[in-house]
Design an enzyme around this catalytic site. Structure first.
Site, PDB file in Angstrom:
ATOM      1  N   MET A   1     -10.281  -2.552  -5.664  1.00  0.00           N
ATOM      2  CA  MET A   1      -9.905  -3.777  -4.975  1.00  0.00           C
ATOM      3  C   MET A   1     -11.183  -4.410  -4.444  1.00  0.00           C
ATOM      4  SD  MET A   1      -7.485  -3.816  -1.582  1.00  0.00           S
ATOM      5  CE  MET A   1      -7.440  -2.065  -1.345  1.00  0.00           C
TER       6      MET A   1
ATOM      7  N   ARG B   1      -2.789   0.937   3.473  1.00  0.00           N
ATOM      8  CA  ARG B   1      -2.983   1.209   4.900  1.00  0.00           C
ATOM      9  C   ARG B   1      -2.275   2.499   5.308  1.00  0.00           C
ATOM     10  NH1 ARG B   1      -2.658  -5.097   7.144  1.00  0.00           N
ATOM     11  NH2 ARG B   1      -4.885  -5.499   6.761  1.00  0.00           N
TER      12      ARG B   1
ATOM     13  N   TYR C   1     -11.878   0.638   7.397  1.00  0.00           N
ATOM     14  CA  TYR C   1     -11.455  -0.097   6.200  1.00  0.00           C
ATOM     15  C   TYR C   1      -9.940  -0.274   6.108  1.00  0.00           C
ATOM     16  CZ  TYR C   1     -11.492   4.560   3.760  1.00  0.00           C
ATOM     17  OH  TYR C   1     -11.313   5.864   3.376  1.00  0.00           O
ATOM     18  N   GLU C   2      -9.555  -1.150   5.141  1.00  0.00           N
ATOM     19  CA  GLU C   2      -8.169  -1.630   4.993  1.00  0.00           C
ATOM     20  C   GLU C   2      -7.682  -2.327   6.262  1.00  0.00           C
ATOM     21  OE1 GLU C   2      -7.011  -1.856   2.212  1.00  0.00           O
ATOM     22  OE2 GLU C   2      -8.177  -0.381   1.087  1.00  0.00           O
ATOM     23  N   GLY C   3      -8.576  -3.031   6.913  1.00  0.00           N
ATOM     24  CA  GLY C   3      -8.257  -3.697   8.179  1.00  0.00           C
ATOM     25  C   GLY C   3      -8.566  -2.762   9.323  1.00  0.00           C
TER      26      GLY C   3
END
Length: 580
Positions: free
Chosen positions: A161, A301, A437-439
């Protein structure tokens, strides 16, 4: 150290928290019968211990290296990944139409838990591929699905991604990568991709036959900001009409990031279109790329929260082994003055119990979340909404727990934990990326108090809290009290708080709610094993659940004042004074 899969606790969480037997009662998941579930959990645990775990230390010490444009991994990684593909572990929850087994997401979580506990850095490779599969399954055209999904599902090809750029981190709308339509020639209808992406996990390697990059880019004349972002398939090797791989695409790994941890995971700076010949295919509708990417990110997430569980389990096992081996001092209060293993000392025992309680509670939350995702897949709208609320909880709190438990593991080792030879420090270094990561975890908490708090006009959060209060009953009054505190905060945030007040209290509120839900699910486990056939679980689980309720829950309850404090105090200093 030797890694032993936490099979018994995993099976308990899958049965009690995910409710796998209820899921298997539906036709779609009918194959998830008890024998199948047990075979998968035991089988992937043994595979992880035998293939991935032995590479964890060498992966940290040697790491991924970029040599003449080629990413090299330590010896053993290629063979281990080939075995992973051959045994079909990548296909557990993937669609049957493309070679997957179509089993519940819950079991895919278990595969990742075992692989990641054995080797977190290596496990990032299949974890990203699973996300790519989800994005193409939901948003790809029929032709794209037929071309890419079978080999992504098998693991023969891997996926990535590509969001982040130097100027576009959390603000994805600031990205500058471009996609220009191709009007003629053999690639007519496709796009020329040009730009640079950073922090691309497993963006380049030789373990898979092809790498399918999912890249966010901007079409000509696209609206500004996130409304003008589209998603593109950009393969490392172009794919011919017959499905075979063709020439190398115009993309390359410029460099590998020099990181704190996960050394065996190549974190790449990727350049697309250096020669203006990088070919990409549009996924879904123009300017709808962020929606497609979020399909990939939502379960990702949860999988990152899973990484917190993974590291916590590995650190706990290593600390427990060391505490049993390290002899130091007599036990206080004992008439025997001979030195004992440090596990006999009260503070070491406190730390070990805390590690176990946090690990098992976060695992319970993980599988409860996964079970709700599966119910949402079956069409249960309430479960789908609950899974949306639970996702920031497991991502944020689960990864915080991974760091705390790894830190406690170092503490138990004492000075030996601070030196690299024992490997205890590796767990903390590896875990430290997960809250980012991933927000980031701050973004997860912000999501909770903005979009998730208002989901279903507030019903998604209030019904969750009501279930906690009702179901813990008298077994854990501390958890019920914490849940009521969460209800008070949620009501204030929705009725009276400004957006800045909510954001200022978001992290403590997220922690409180996660602890309440995790404690509830741990209590459910303790009830389930009472008087059961497994004497070990029947003896240990109530002790762990009580420790969590009596020692960890009160700490979370102490965050209420912070959650309600508002934003005023954060701006009492002007920016110049803050930075002085």
């Amino acid at each position: 150290m030797t890694y032993a899969p936490a099979t018994k606790d995993q099976l308990l969480a899958i049965r009690v928290n995910a409710g796998i037997e209820t899921l298997a009662a539906h036709e779609r998941f009918a194959a998830a019968e008890p024998d199948m579930v047990e075979a998968i959990v035991e089988g992937v645990g043994q595979f992880a211990a035998g293939e991935f775990a032995p590479l964890n230390r060498v992966g940290d010490l040697v790491g991924a290296r970029l040599e003449n444009g080629v990413v090299r991994l330590p010896e053993g990684f290629e063979q281990a990944y080939a075995a992973y593909v051959e045994q079909g572990w990548n296909a557990i929850a993937s669609p049957q139409a493309f070679g997957g087994q179509g089993l519940p997401f819950t079991l895919a979580c278990n595969v990742l838990e075992n692989l990641g506990t054995a080797n977190m850095a290596f496990n990032l490779l299949p974890m990203l591929s699973v996300g790519a599969i989800e994005a193409l399954e939901h948003h790809g055209s029929e032709g794209q699905q037929q071309t890419y999904l079978p080999r992504l599902v098998s693991g023969e090809w891997s996926g990535t991604m590509n969001l982040t750029e130097p100027q576009a981190g959390s603000d994805v709308g600031a990205l500058r990568t471009t996609a220009t339509p191709i009007d003629g020639g053999e690639h007519a209808g496709k796009y020329l991709i040009k730009g640079q992406k950073i922090y691309i996990t497993w963006g380049e390697h030789e373990l898979a036959g092809n790498i399918i990059h999912l890249v966010l880019a901007r079409l000509p004349d696209a609206p500004e900001g996130s409304r003008g972002i589209s998603l593109f398939i950009v393969p490392k090797y172009l794919v011919n009409a017959d499905g075979s791989t063709g020439p190398r695409n115009d993309l390359r790994c410029v460099s590998l990031e020099h990181k704190l941890g996960i050394m065996a995971s190549p974190t790449c700076v990727m350049s697309y279109g250096d020669n203006d010949e990088c070919i990409g295919e549009l996924v879904g509708a123009p300017n709808r790329g962020l929606a497609a990417m979020f399909t990939m990110m939502n379960n990702a997430r949860i999988n990152v929260g899973n990484q917190g569980v993974q590291i916590a389990e590995r650190a706990t096992q290593q600390a427990a082994a060391y505490a049993n081996e390290r002899i130091q001092s007599a036990r206080a209060g004992s008439p025997d003055r001979n030195p004992v293993a440090i596990v006999e000392h009260p503070d070491v025992r406190r730390m070990l119990l805390r590690m176990k309680a946090l690990t098992q509670a976060s695992r319970a939350l993980l599988y409860y979340t996964a079970g709700q995702v599966d119910r949402g897949t079956l069409g249960d709208a309430a479960a789908r909404a609950r899974a949306e609320v639970l996702t920031p909880l497991i991502k944020a709190w689960g990864t915080d727990i991974g760091i705390e438990v790894a830190s406690l593991g170092i503490q138990i080792h004492g000075g030996m934990g601070y030196v690299e030879e024992t490997g205890a420090a590796q767990h903390w270094r590896d875990a430290r990326i997960a809250p980012i990561y991933e927000g980031t975890n701050g973004i997860q908490a912000a999501d909770l108090v903005t979009r998730k708090l208002g989901l279903g006009d507030g019903e998604a959060v209030t019904s969750l809290i009501a279930d906690v209060v009702r179901e813990v009953g008298d077994d854990a009054p501390q958890i019920a009290a914490l849940a009521r505190d969460c209800a008070d905060i949620a009501e204030w945030m929705r009725a009276a708080a400004s957006i800045e007040d909510r954001l200022a209290g978001s992290v403590p509120f997220c922690t409180m709610l996660a602890v309440a839900v995790a404690g509830w699910q741990l209590t459910q486990q303790a009830r389930a094993v009472a008087g059961g056939d497994d004497a070990g679980l029947a003896a240990s689980k109530p002790v762990i659940a009580r420790f969590f309720a009596e020692r960890i829950v009160p700490e979370a309850a102490g965050l209420k004042a912070s959650a309600l404090a508002g934003a005023g105090g954060l701006y009492a200093l002007d920016t110049a004074a803050m930075l002085a």
